[in-house]
Design a protein around this motif. Structure first.
Motif, PDB file in Angstrom:
ATOM      1  N   TYR A  47       9.588  13.114  -6.006  1.00  9.07           N
ATOM      2  CA  TYR A  47      10.690  12.197  -6.304  1.00  9.07           C
ATOM      3  C   TYR A  47      10.687  11.058  -5.291  1.00  9.07           C
ATOM      4  CZ  TYR A  47      15.289  11.021  -8.243  1.00  9.07           C
ATOM      5  OH  TYR A  47      16.327  10.412  -8.883  1.00  9.07           O
ATOM      6  N   TYR A  48      10.417   9.845  -5.769  1.00  9.28           N
ATOM      7  CA  TYR A  48      10.452   8.646  -4.928  1.00  9.28           C
ATOM      8  C   TYR A  48      11.808   7.976  -5.109  1.00  9.28           C
ATOM      9  CZ  TYR A  48       5.419   9.093  -4.220  1.00  9.28           C
ATOM     10  OH  TYR A  48       4.172   9.546  -3.868  1.00  9.28           O
ATOM     11  N   ASP A  49      12.571   7.866  -4.028  1.00  5.36           N
ATOM     12  CA  ASP A  49      13.936   7.362  -4.118  1.00  5.36           C
ATOM     13  C   ASP A  49      14.132   6.238  -3.104  1.00  5.36           C
ATOM     14  OD1 ASP A  49      16.650   6.918  -4.244  1.00  5.36           O
ATOM     15  OD2 ASP A  49      17.196   9.029  -4.240  1.00  5.36           O
ATOM     16  N   ALA A  50      14.490   5.055  -3.594  1.00  2.00           N
ATOM     17  CA  ALA A  50      14.661   3.906  -2.704  1.00  2.00           C
ATOM     18  C   ALA A  50      16.116   3.651  -2.351  1.00  2.00           C
ATOM     19  CB  ALA A  50      14.084   2.656  -3.366  1.00  2.00           C
ATOM     20  N   GLU A  51      17.043   4.347  -2.995  1.00  2.51           N
ATOM     21  CA  GLU A  51      18.448   3.983  -2.856  1.00  2.51           C
ATOM     22  C   GLU A  51      19.294   5.033  -2.145  1.00  2.51           C
ATOM     23  OE1 GLU A  51      19.406   3.172  -6.926  1.00  2.51           O
ATOM     24  OE2 GLU A  51      18.946   1.057  -6.699  1.00  2.51           O
ATOM     25  N   ARG A  75      10.210   5.000   1.495  1.00  4.99           N
ATOM     26  CA  ARG A  75      10.941   4.530   0.325  1.00  4.99           C
ATOM     27  C   ARG A  75      10.499   3.166  -0.177  1.00  4.99           C
ATOM     28  NH1 ARG A  75      14.654   7.267   3.429  1.00  4.99           N
ATOM     29  NH2 ARG A  75      15.694   8.970   2.365  1.00  4.99           N
ATOM     30  N   ILE A  76       9.956   2.340   0.679  1.00  7.64           N
ATOM     31  CA  ILE A  76       9.608   0.978   0.281  1.00  7.64           C
ATOM     32  C   ILE A  76       8.105   0.763   0.463  1.00  7.64           C
ATOM     33  CG2 ILE A  76      10.056  -1.481   0.642  1.00  7.64           C
ATOM     34  CD1 ILE A  76      12.485   0.080  -0.334  1.00  7.64           C
ATOM     35  N   ASP A  82      -0.038   0.210  -2.851  1.00  5.10           N
ATOM     36  CA  ASP A  82       0.394   1.132  -1.804  1.00  5.10           C
ATOM     37  C   ASP A  82       1.159   2.307  -2.399  1.00  5.10           C
ATOM     38  OD1 ASP A  82      -0.694  -0.624   0.076  1.00  5.10           O
ATOM     39  OD2 ASP A  82       1.180  -1.762   0.225  1.00  5.10           O
ATOM     40  N   LEU A  83       2.030   2.015  -3.362  1.00  3.30           N
ATOM     41  CA  LEU A  83       2.756   3.079  -4.053  1.00  3.30           C
ATOM     42  C   LEU A  83       1.785   3.977  -4.814  1.00  3.30           C
ATOM     43  CD1 LEU A  83       5.265   4.508  -5.151  1.00  3.30           C
ATOM     44  CD2 LEU A  83       5.503   2.670  -6.830  1.00  3.30           C
ATOM     45  N   LEU A  84       0.826   3.367  -5.504  1.00  2.65           N
ATOM     46  CA  LEU A  84      -0.177   4.151  -6.236  1.00  2.65           C
ATOM     47  C   LEU A  84      -0.962   5.060  -5.305  1.00  2.65           C
ATOM     48  CD1 LEU A  84      -1.536   1.502  -8.761  1.00  2.65           C
ATOM     49  CD2 LEU A  84      -0.569   3.733  -9.375  1.00  2.65           C
ATOM     50  N   ALA A 107      13.132  -1.439  -6.663  1.00  2.00           N
ATOM     51  CA  ALA A 107      13.645  -1.218  -5.307  1.00  2.00           C
ATOM     52  C   ALA A 107      12.566  -0.622  -4.407  1.00  2.00           C
ATOM     53  CB  ALA A 107      14.862  -0.308  -5.348  1.00  2.00           C
ATOM     54  N   ILE A 108      11.755   0.282  -4.952  1.00  2.00           N
ATOM     55  CA  ILE A 108      10.702   0.925  -4.169  1.00  2.00           C
ATOM     56  C   ILE A 108       9.560  -0.045  -3.891  1.00  2.00           C
ATOM     57  CG2 ILE A 108       8.834   2.636  -4.394  1.00  2.00           C
ATOM     58  CD1 ILE A 108      10.865   4.544  -5.533  1.00  2.00           C
ATOM     59  N   CYS A 109       9.275  -0.894  -4.857  1.00  2.00           N
ATOM     60  CA  CYS A 109       8.205  -1.884  -4.701  1.00  2.00           C
ATOM     61  C   CYS A 109       8.784  -3.250  -5.049  1.00  2.00           C
ATOM     62  CB  CYS A 109       7.034  -1.523  -5.611  1.00  2.00           C
ATOM     63  SG  CYS A 109       5.513  -2.371  -5.235  1.00  2.00           S
ATOM     64  N   PRO A 110       9.482  -3.887  -4.112  1.00  2.00           N
ATOM     65  CA  PRO A 110      10.263  -5.100  -4.416  1.00  2.00           C
ATOM     66  C   PRO A 110       9.405  -6.360  -4.559  1.00  2.00           C
ATOM     67  CG  PRO A 110      10.467  -4.563  -2.106  1.00  2.00           C
ATOM     68  CD  PRO A 110       9.640  -3.470  -2.719  1.00  2.00           C
TER      69      PRO A 110
END
Length: 246
Positions: A47-51, A75-76, A82-84, A107-110
């Motif tokens: 679970y990736y959560d930015a908030e 989170r960011i 980078d997220l991948l 939000a995670i990848c702004p």
């Protein structure tokens, strides 16, 4: 599947996503759909959560054991690659079905996801899914999107919807306190689980942890007043008939 969850602010995207995460992690029955006795397949959940902070998560879900849900501490991410890379590293050694939830993508990848970036991102996810299938397992990815305007639109969302396999839409159900209505469309805008203008009416429950529970199927117009649709109820497509069971 590669599935989108789309809703305005404060409708219940994160609650719905965490509910799916919990039900899948522990192999429990889903409260989001009409119960047919089937359990979710127990699987690894990332679970990736930015908030929400870790403290907020623990406060909201203090009555459950969320130990099987691997919540990313980072989170960011500056770039989609980078997220991948983080996702690929997280699921690399998994030898079972897995679920990845991204809450929420902007939000995670702004960065502004243009068409090329979206196609590349989804393409890499599909490559990872294919690797899982070669090992006899399935990888599901849920991407949460945030609608900021009153028109319930997301910039570039048509590109996401066209490249992913399903979109779950959540809306406030007027006239039904603490309730939402949920619909599911495929990439062509068709709803496979319900008749054309029907939706699931869900009610917020606080027992054990905040989550939604299925109330009934309603027509699009009937949902506004809380009345049940008079349309004939077709058998949900996830229930097998006797011949299929054999």
């Amino acid at each position: 599947e590669i599935c989108n969850i789309m809703a305005k602010q404060k409708v219940g995207k994160s609650i719905t996503a965490f509910q799916i995460a919990y039900e899948c992690a522990y192999g429990s029955k889903s409260s989001l759909v009409p119960s047919n006795g089937e359990l979710c397949s127990p699987q690894e959940v990332f679970y990736y959560d930015a908030e929400q902070s870790d403290y907020d998560i623990l406060e909201r879900y203090r009555n459950i054991d969320a130990g099987k849900i691997h919540k990313s501490k980072q989170r960011i991410f500056e770039e989609p690659k980078d997220l991948l890379a983080h996702i690929q590293g997280s699921i690399k050694e998994i030898e079972s079905n897995a679920l990845v939830i991204i809450d929420n993508i902007t939000a995670i990848c702004p960065v502004v996801f243009n068409g090329k970036a979206i196609r590349t991102f989804i393409g890499k996810i599909k490559d990872a899914q294919e690797e899982f299938r070669t090992k006899g397992h399935e990888l599901t990815v849920i991407i949460i999107h945030h609608a900021k305007t009153n028109k319930y639109e997301i910039s570039g969302f048509k590109e996401w919807a066209g490249l992913t396999t399903k979109t779950i839409s959540l809306k406030v159900a007027n006239g039904a306190e603490h309730s939402i209505k949920l619909s599911v469309q495929d990439a062509r805008g068709k709803c496979e689980l319900l008749a054309d203008d029907e939706e699931f009416l869900l009610r917020m429950e606080e027992n054990q942890y905040p989550h939604f529970e299925f109330v009934r199927r309603v027509g699009g117009d009937d949902c506004m007043s809380g009345k049940e649709s008079n349309k004939p109820k077709d058998k949900p497509k996830w229930v097998l008939n006797e011949e299929e069971k054999k």
